[in-house]
Design an enzyme around this catalytic site. Structure first.
Site, mmCIF file in Angstrom:
data_model
loop_
_atom_site.group_PDB
_atom_site.id
_atom_site.type_symbol
_atom_site.label_atom_id
_atom_site.label_comp_id
_atom_site.label_asym_id
_atom_site.label_seq_id
_atom_site.Cartn_x
_atom_site.Cartn_y
_atom_site.Cartn_z
ATOM 1 N N ARG A 192 13.112 -10.656 7.131
ATOM 2 C CA ARG A 192 14.494 -10.679 6.648
ATOM 3 C C ARG A 192 15.475 -10.389 7.785
ATOM 4 N NH1 ARG A 192 11.715 -7.647 3.157
ATOM 5 N NH2 ARG A 192 11.574 -8.262 0.976
ATOM 6 N N SER A 239 7.337 -2.528 10.087
ATOM 7 C CA SER A 239 6.543 -1.790 9.097
ATOM 8 C C SER A 239 5.057 -1.695 9.431
ATOM 9 C CB SER A 239 6.732 -2.443 7.732
ATOM 10 O OG SER A 239 8.101 -2.577 7.499
ATOM 11 N N ASP A 266 9.550 0.666 7.104
ATOM 12 C CA ASP A 266 10.223 0.208 5.871
ATOM 13 C C ASP A 266 10.425 1.340 4.859
ATOM 14 O OD1 ASP A 266 7.488 0.259 5.450
ATOM 15 O OD2 ASP A 266 7.348 -1.695 4.482
HETATM 16 C C1 BGC Z 1 1.865 -0.072 7.201
HETATM 17 C C2 BGC Z 1 3.054 0.823 6.969
HETATM 18 C C3 BGC Z 1 4.030 0.151 6.018
HETATM 19 C C4 BGC Z 1 3.324 -0.282 4.758
HETATM 20 C C5 BGC Z 1 4.246 -0.978 3.777
HETATM 21 C C6 BGC Z 1 1.266 -0.521 5.878
HETATM 22 O O1 BGC Z 1 0.246 -1.446 6.095
HETATM 23 O O2 BGC Z 1 0.874 0.600 7.954
HETATM 24 O O3 BGC Z 1 3.695 1.140 8.182
HETATM 25 O O4 BGC Z 1 5.045 1.050 5.724
HETATM 26 O O5 BGC Z 1 2.259 -1.152 5.077
HETATM 27 O O6 BGC Z 1 4.818 -2.112 4.326
#
Ligand code: BGC
Length: 509
Positions: free
Chosen positions: A116, A184, A237
């Protein structure tokens, strides 16, 4: 002749009759044997479902064990790096946006199924978010395993197109634009605007990204594109979601993502972050990115299907909690169970179908099957015909499919609930321990958890199971706990955090 002919006719008649009787016998035997076979098939299918259900059981006692294990691991992860499978990462976010931020900010949000680009216009005190533009697009599959340069080049070029479109009606600005970057994945941050990737999750695997500062990679790509833009903050995120949740409701103390992946963050007291004592400022709190997808305890109800899924995954023994909960895996767990049923009971007929292909049943399809409330389960029939290429499954079999999806989804949702209560317990909001807030014990305190991600937003049965389990675990205290869905919070929150970080009027948490 007549008599002889009559005797011969009788003989023929008897012969025909005997033949018919024998044929009837054969048919009856065949029917009985078919019925016996079909009964056995059903028995085996039902046995497999019952075994799976038992393996996935999450009675409230077990959920409470998971809650306690979560609290223990949170302590261990805060005590030392590597002290727990829960990384409990420092985010260096010690102030959350509160509504007085002003100006235009951008954000890039990378890490799920979609990528995004956002622009957020903030009006200052009392006016909240004046305008917001969001552009979403699926991440091309090949980019998930490409090189760092290509990945960041791609997102920088998309950002440039977006900025040009958004600003074409306005005078070109010579001012540096501020960008919040939501990335994320687990990142070890050294400051609010720098960090090094620890590992990839959710099917991403870009080898040359390790040991590089993620922000420096993006900044270089932005400069190559000729974009006058500064990455002001790097956030997970969950942290973006917490920021947006807190912006709208100051009782928001934690955020959870239940999408392609799963994770949570929350506001922790600085003095509880033992591993970083001395390095931290003395402000009251800091947001901790738990990386709960990697949480593990022997209390988790693990089945053979989970073990096999893990063994076949590119990140074996990692992200155990995530592999039982998130959108990347739920459909695949259900597919594995259904495939085993297909092989061992033949209730689906030919097993040479697509059901044998890993990830052929996505989680959104699984949710559609689960939520099919038509009397003849026609959505289940359609998905089996069109997606899995298994035509004409009888109603009874369709019901069995729905049951499998229900077991997978219910276990996941109840584990999410246990995780959330674990956080609440750690920060003294579960009604069980002494108050850490200085308030007299017993006084209920409104507590909000921001939740984002397709599973929670768009899968109402899943949402109901989460809510139900929180009530089961917490009893009356659950009345003070509110799970609030945010949309695009991960990205919008990053823009808000960029604003809060650059604003001179910080209010620390
Ligand atoms: C990641 C996290 C992320 C989560 C949701 C996980 O696989 O390790 O950093 O916040 O996914 O997106």
């Amino acid at each position: 002749m007549g008599g002889g002919g009559g005797g011969g006719g009788r003989g023929v008649w008897f012969g025909v009759a005997a033949g018919c009787a024998a044929a009837a016998c054969v048919i009856a035997v065949a029917l009985v044997s078919r019925r016996v076979k079909s009964h056995r098939r059903w028995q085996r299918a039902a046995e497999l479902v019952a075994e799976f259900e038992e393996g996935c059981a999450t009675p409230v006692g077990r959920l409470k064990q998971v809650v306690d294990a979560m609290v223990v691991e949170m302590h261990a992860g805060l005590a030392s790096d590597g002290g727990s499978k829960l990384k409990m990462l420092l985010t260096y976010v010690d102030s959350l946006p509160h509504g007085s931020e002003k100006g235009i900010y951008y954000a890039l949000d990378l890490g799920g199924t979609n990528f995004r680009v956002l622009q957020v216009q903030l009006g200052g005190k009392g006016s909240n978010i004046l305008k917001q533009k969001v552009e979403r697009q699926p991440i091309p599959q090949e980019l998930m395993t490409t090189t760092c340069e290509k990945m960041f080049g791609f997102i920088a070029s998309k950002l440039k197109q977006f900025v040009e479109k958004e600003e074409e009606s306005r005078e070109g600005t010579s001012e540096t634009r501020a960008l919040g970057f939501t990335f994320s994945f687990p990142v070890k941050q050294n400051s609010v605007s720098s960090g090094v990737l620890i590992k990839w999750t959710k099917g991403f695997s870009i080898e040359d990204a390790f040991n590089k500062d993620i922000v420096a990679c993006l900044q270089e790509a932005l400069t190559k594109e000729g974009l006058n833009m500064q990455v002001a903050v790097l956030v997970n995120d969950t942290v973006g979601t917490l920021a947006l949740g807190h912006y709208h409701d100051q009782d928001t103390v934690a955020a959870v993502i239940i999408g392609t992946g799963t994770n949570a963050c929350y506001v922790e007291r600085t003095d509880a972050i033992i591993k970083y004592q001395g390095l931290l400022t003395n402000y009251g709190g800091m947001v901790i990115n738990m990386e709960w997808g990697n949480f593990w305890t022997s209390h988790l109800p693990r089945t053979l299907y989970d073990i096999e899924l893990d063994e076949d995954s590119p990140n074996r023994t990692d992200q155990g909690f995530e592999k039982m909960i998130s959108g990347m895996y739920l459909g695949e767990i259900a597919r594995r169970v259904l495939f085993k049923i297909a092989v061992e009971s033949e209730v689906f007929g030919d097993v040479g179908s697509k059901l044998s292909q890993p990830f052929a049943l996505s989680t959104p399809l699984m949710a559609t099957i689960h939520e099919d409330d038509s009397a003849d389960l026609r959505e289940v029939k359609r998905i089996f015909e069109q997606i899995l290429q298994i035509p004409d499954i009888p109603l009874k079999t369709r019901r069995l499919v729905v049951k499998v999806c229900d077991i997978v989804s219910r276990r996941a949702a109840r584990l999410v609930a246990a995780g959330i209560v674990g956080i609440l317990k750690k920060i003294g909001r579960d009604g069980s321990g002494p108050s850490t807030s200085g308030r007299p014990r017993g006084e209920p305190r409104r507590t909000v958890v921001a939740v984002e991600g397709g599973l929670y937003e768009r899968y109402s049965l899943f949402r109901d199971y989460v809510d139900e389990a929180i009530v089961e675990i917490l009893g009356d205290v659950a009345q003070n706990i509110f799970l609030k869905t945010t949309v695009d919070g991960s990205g919008t929150g990053a823009a808000l955090l960029a604003a809060a970080h650059l604003s001179n009027r910080k209010s620390y948490i």
